[in-house]
Design a protein around this motif. Structure first.
Motif, PDB file in Angstrom:
ATOM      1  N   THR A 110      32.508  45.940  40.215  1.00 44.46           N
ATOM      2  CA  THR A 110      33.026  45.453  41.570  1.00 44.46           C
ATOM      3  C   THR A 110      32.515  43.974  42.113  1.00 44.46           C
ATOM      4  O   THR A 110      32.656  43.808  43.185  1.00 44.46           O
ATOM      5  N   ALA A 111      31.984  43.206  41.273  1.00 43.15           N
ATOM      6  CA  ALA A 111      31.553  41.964  41.742  1.00 43.15           C
ATOM      7  C   ALA A 111      32.660  40.830  41.472  1.00 43.15           C
ATOM      8  O   ALA A 111      33.535  40.955  40.673  1.00 43.15           O
ATOM      9  N   THR A 112      32.496  39.666  42.021  1.00 47.10           N
ATOM     10  CA  THR A 112      33.302  38.369  42.185  1.00 47.10           C
ATOM     11  C   THR A 112      32.336  37.741  41.186  1.00 47.10           C
ATOM     12  O   THR A 112      31.285  37.417  41.665  1.00 47.10           O
ATOM     13  N   ALA A 113      32.698  37.431  39.841  1.00 49.96           N
ATOM     14  CA  ALA A 113      31.784  36.674  38.721  1.00 49.96           C
ATOM     15  C   ALA A 113      32.607  35.629  38.373  1.00 49.96           C
ATOM     16  O   ALA A 113      33.795  35.432  38.487  1.00 49.96           O
ATOM     17  N   THR A 114      31.795  34.596  37.630  1.00 50.70           N
ATOM     18  CA  THR A 114      32.237  33.442  37.079  1.00 50.70           C
ATOM     19  C   THR A 114      32.581  33.537  35.606  1.00 50.70           C
ATOM     20  O   THR A 114      31.348  33.498  35.131  1.00 50.70           O
ATOM     21  N   TYR A 115      33.615  33.515  35.040  1.00 51.23           N
ATOM     22  CA  TYR A 115      33.810  33.344  33.768  1.00 51.23           C
ATOM     23  C   TYR A 115      33.840  31.795  33.349  1.00 51.23           C
ATOM     24  O   TYR A 115      34.423  31.151  34.093  1.00 51.23           O
ATOM     25  N   THR A 116      33.180  31.144  32.283  1.00 55.30           N
ATOM     26  CA  THR A 116      33.384  30.114  31.888  1.00 55.30           C
ATOM     27  C   THR A 116      33.845  29.872  30.435  1.00 55.30           C
ATOM     28  O   THR A 116      33.195  30.318  29.651  1.00 55.30           O
ATOM     29  N   ILE A 117      35.125  29.227  30.586  1.00 53.82           N
ATOM     30  CA  ILE A 117      35.574  29.058  29.124  1.00 53.82           C
ATOM     31  C   ILE A 117      35.136  27.579  28.346  1.00 53.82           C
ATOM     32  O   ILE A 117      35.350  26.801  29.109  1.00 53.82           O
ATOM     33  N   VAL A 118      34.698  27.853  27.237  1.00 54.32           N
ATOM     34  CA  VAL A 118      34.252  26.526  26.483  1.00 54.32           C
ATOM     35  C   VAL A 118      35.343  26.111  25.512  1.00 54.32           C
ATOM     36  O   VAL A 118      35.654  27.082  24.815  1.00 54.32           O
ATOM     37  N   TYR A 119      35.870  25.146  25.500  1.00 56.12           N
ATOM     38  CA  TYR A 119      37.036  24.909  24.551  1.00 56.12           C
ATOM     39  C   TYR A 119      36.873  23.279  24.305  1.00 56.12           C
ATOM     40  O   TYR A 119      36.162  22.338  24.821  1.00 56.12           O
ATOM     41  N   ASN A 120      37.688  23.152  23.334  1.00 50.45           N
ATOM     42  CA  ASN A 120      37.904  21.333  22.904  1.00 50.45           C
ATOM     43  C   ASN A 120      36.578  20.788  22.446  1.00 50.45           C
ATOM     44  O   ASN A 120      36.307  19.580  23.063  1.00 50.45           O
ATOM     45  N   GLY A 121      35.510  21.502  22.061  1.00 50.06           N
ATOM     46  CA  GLY A 121      34.346  20.752  21.692  1.00 50.06           C
ATOM     47  C   GLY A 121      33.248  21.021  22.815  1.00 50.06           C
ATOM     48  O   GLY A 121      32.358  21.650  22.653  1.00 50.06           O
ATOM     49  N   VAL A 122      33.512  20.170  24.029  1.00 46.52           N
ATOM     50  CA  VAL A 122      32.352  20.319  25.153  1.00 46.52           C
ATOM     51  C   VAL A 122      32.986  20.426  26.499  1.00 46.52           C
ATOM     52  O   VAL A 122      32.106  20.570  27.571  1.00 46.52           O
ATOM     53  N   SER A 123      34.237  20.739  26.518  1.00 47.74           N
ATOM     54  CA  SER A 123      35.072  20.980  28.132  1.00 47.74           C
ATOM     55  C   SER A 123      34.664  22.610  28.533  1.00 47.74           C
ATOM     56  O   SER A 123      34.727  23.296  27.695  1.00 47.74           O
ATOM     57  N   ARG A 124      34.714  22.605  29.683  1.00 43.53           N
ATOM     58  CA  ARG A 124      34.464  24.021  30.327  1.00 43.53           C
ATOM     59  C   ARG A 124      35.513  24.111  31.259  1.00 43.53           C
ATOM     60  O   ARG A 124      35.826  23.249  32.191  1.00 43.53           O
ATOM     61  N   GLN A 125      35.951  25.224  31.530  1.00 45.12           N
ATOM     62  CA  GLN A 125      36.633  25.711  32.822  1.00 45.12           C
ATOM     63  C   GLN A 125      36.175  26.990  33.375  1.00 45.12           C
ATOM     64  O   GLN A 125      36.174  27.959  32.715  1.00 45.12           O
ATOM     65  N   SER A 126      35.623  26.898  34.601  1.00 49.44           N
ATOM     66  CA  SER A 126      35.146  28.069  35.188  1.00 49.44           C
ATOM     67  C   SER A 126      36.336  28.935  35.954  1.00 49.44           C
ATOM     68  O   SER A 126      37.126  28.136  36.763  1.00 49.44           O
ATOM     69  N   VAL A 127      36.038  29.986  35.966  1.00 50.59           N
ATOM     70  CA  VAL A 127      37.036  30.849  36.525  1.00 50.59           C
ATOM     71  C   VAL A 127      36.396  31.979  37.431  1.00 50.59           C
ATOM     72  O   VAL A 127      35.918  33.008  36.850  1.00 50.59           O
ATOM     73  N   PRO A 128      36.168  31.779  38.679  1.00 48.88           N
ATOM     74  CA  PRO A 128      35.624  33.059  39.521  1.00 48.88           C
ATOM     75  C   PRO A 128      36.705  34.027  39.805  1.00 48.88           C
ATOM     76  O   PRO A 128      38.074  33.853  39.922  1.00 48.88           O
ATOM     77  N   LEU A 129      36.379  35.281  39.475  1.00 48.56           N
ATOM     78  CA  LEU A 129      37.299  36.243  39.422  1.00 48.56           C
ATOM     79  C   LEU A 129      36.612  37.610  40.040  1.00 48.56           C
ATOM     80  O   LEU A 129      35.550  37.998  39.577  1.00 48.56           O
ATOM     81  N   SER A 130      37.362  38.277  40.929  1.00 52.89           N
ATOM     82  CA  SER A 130      37.017  39.513  41.363  1.00 52.89           C
ATOM     83  C   SER A 130      37.340  40.523  40.708  1.00 52.89           C
ATOM     84  O   SER A 130      38.760  40.698  40.168  1.00 52.89           O
ATOM     85  N   GLN A 131      36.314  41.511  40.084  1.00 46.95           N
ATOM     86  CA  GLN A 131      36.604  42.422  39.187  1.00 46.95           C
ATOM     87  C   GLN A 131      37.019  43.793  39.941  1.00 46.95           C
ATOM     88  O   GLN A 131      37.833  44.678  39.259  1.00 46.95           O
ATOM     89  N   ARG A 132      36.845  43.674  41.095  1.00 47.94           N
ATOM     90  CA  ARG A 132      37.164  44.904  42.085  1.00 47.94           C
ATOM     91  C   ARG A 132      38.547  45.488  41.778  1.00 47.94           C
ATOM     92  O   ARG A 132      38.649  46.680  41.511  1.00 47.94           O
ATOM     93  N   PRO A 133      39.498  44.693  42.062  1.00 45.57           N
ATOM     94  CA  PRO A 133      40.955  45.164  41.942  1.00 45.57           C
ATOM     95  C   PRO A 133      41.491  45.799  40.863  1.00 45.57           C
ATOM     96  O   PRO A 133      42.428  46.442  40.800  1.00 45.57           O
ATOM     97  N   TYR A 134      40.808  45.518  39.653  1.00 46.06           N
ATOM     98  CA  TYR A 134      41.182  45.652  38.261  1.00 46.06           C
ATOM     99  C   TYR A 134      40.660  47.164  37.837  1.00 46.06           C
ATOM    100  O   TYR A 134      39.632  47.358  37.910  1.00 46.06           O
ATOM    101  N   TYR A 135      41.440  47.997  37.142  1.00 45.22           N
ATOM    102  CA  TYR A 135      41.346  49.279  36.330  1.00 45.22           C
ATOM    103  C   TYR A 135      41.743  49.397  35.215  1.00 45.22           C
ATOM    104  O   TYR A 135      42.771  49.691  34.995  1.00 45.22           O
ATOM    105  N   ASP A 136      40.783  49.268  34.149  1.00 44.98           N
ATOM    106  CA  ASP A 136      41.042  49.554  32.786  1.00 44.98           C
ATOM    107  C   ASP A 136      42.344  48.388  32.491  1.00 44.98           C
ATOM    108  O   ASP A 136      43.188  48.913  31.960  1.00 44.98           O
ATOM    109  N   GLN A 137      41.900  47.141  32.629  1.00 42.55           N
ATOM    110  CA  GLN A 137      43.322  46.121  32.202  1.00 42.55           C
ATOM    111  C   GLN A 137      42.789  44.877  31.875  1.00 42.55           C
ATOM    112  O   GLN A 137      41.689  44.468  32.287  1.00 42.55           O
ATOM    113  N   TRP A 138      43.637  44.300  31.031  1.00 44.79           N
ATOM    114  CA  TRP A 138      43.381  42.893  30.803  1.00 44.79           C
ATOM    115  C   TRP A 138      43.853  41.893  31.917  1.00 44.79           C
ATOM    116  O   TRP A 138      45.080  42.100  32.374  1.00 44.79           O
TER     117      TRP A 138
END
Length: 176
Positions: A110-138
């Protein structure tokens, strides 16, 4: 090329639904399971909760290595910095565009949390995402392809919503 992969996935899914052998993941797809060999949870054990029999692996589809069938979850942490967090490591990053997706379970997300993708050695992309609207889905985390995705972090720290919101930690899929 992309259409060919989607057709192969559709055929594999149809075979699975028809009762044939379990579908294999599409070529170039890595699924890192919550509780599996490429998953690590950090923080005080007293704040981790488990939703048994829920999530993607073992509940929605079979997963390699027979990971436990549960979802980690914890309440939102309102303090600065994460108290509980997790990392899904990609065992085989590749040098062409990849996409990361998170499976959001039906319960305790039910939270909005931040996923951080680590890529290309040292780069990062932060993605805030509300989990609330999703129901058993990718849910795809990055809009554009990233090179050499090493893994994904998710923590419990959030300033959105209320302190009673819950952050769910289930499977991460990396595909090209």
């Amino acid at each position: 090329m992309r259409m060919h992969r989607h057709l192969a996935a559709l055929v594999a899914g149809a075979l699975f639904l028809a009762g044939a052998a379990s579908p294999a993941l599409a070529a170039g797809t890595v699924l890192t399971a919550d509780g599996g060999a490429y998953f690590a949870a950090y923080g005080p054990a007293t704040y981790w909760h488990f939703d048994w029999g829920k999530g993607y692996c073992g509940n929605k589809a079979p997963c390699a290595g027979n990971p436990p069938v549960y979802v980690h979850w914890t309440y939102v942490n309102r303090a600065a910095g994460d108290m509980n967090y997790a990392y899904w490591r990609n065992p085989s990053p590749v040098a062409y565009p990849e996409y990361a997706s998170a499976f959001i379970p039906a319960r305790n997300a039910t939270a909005t949390a931040t996923y951080t993708i680590v890529y290309n050695g040292v780069s990062r992309q932060s993605v805030p995402l509300s989990q609330r609207p999703y129901y058993d889905q990718w849910v795809r985390l990055n809009a554009g392809g990233l090179y050499k995705i090493q893994g994904v972090w998710l923590g419990d720290q959030s300033w959105y919503g209320s302190a009673s919101d819950k952050v769910a930690f289930d499977e991460i899929k990396i595909e090209n």
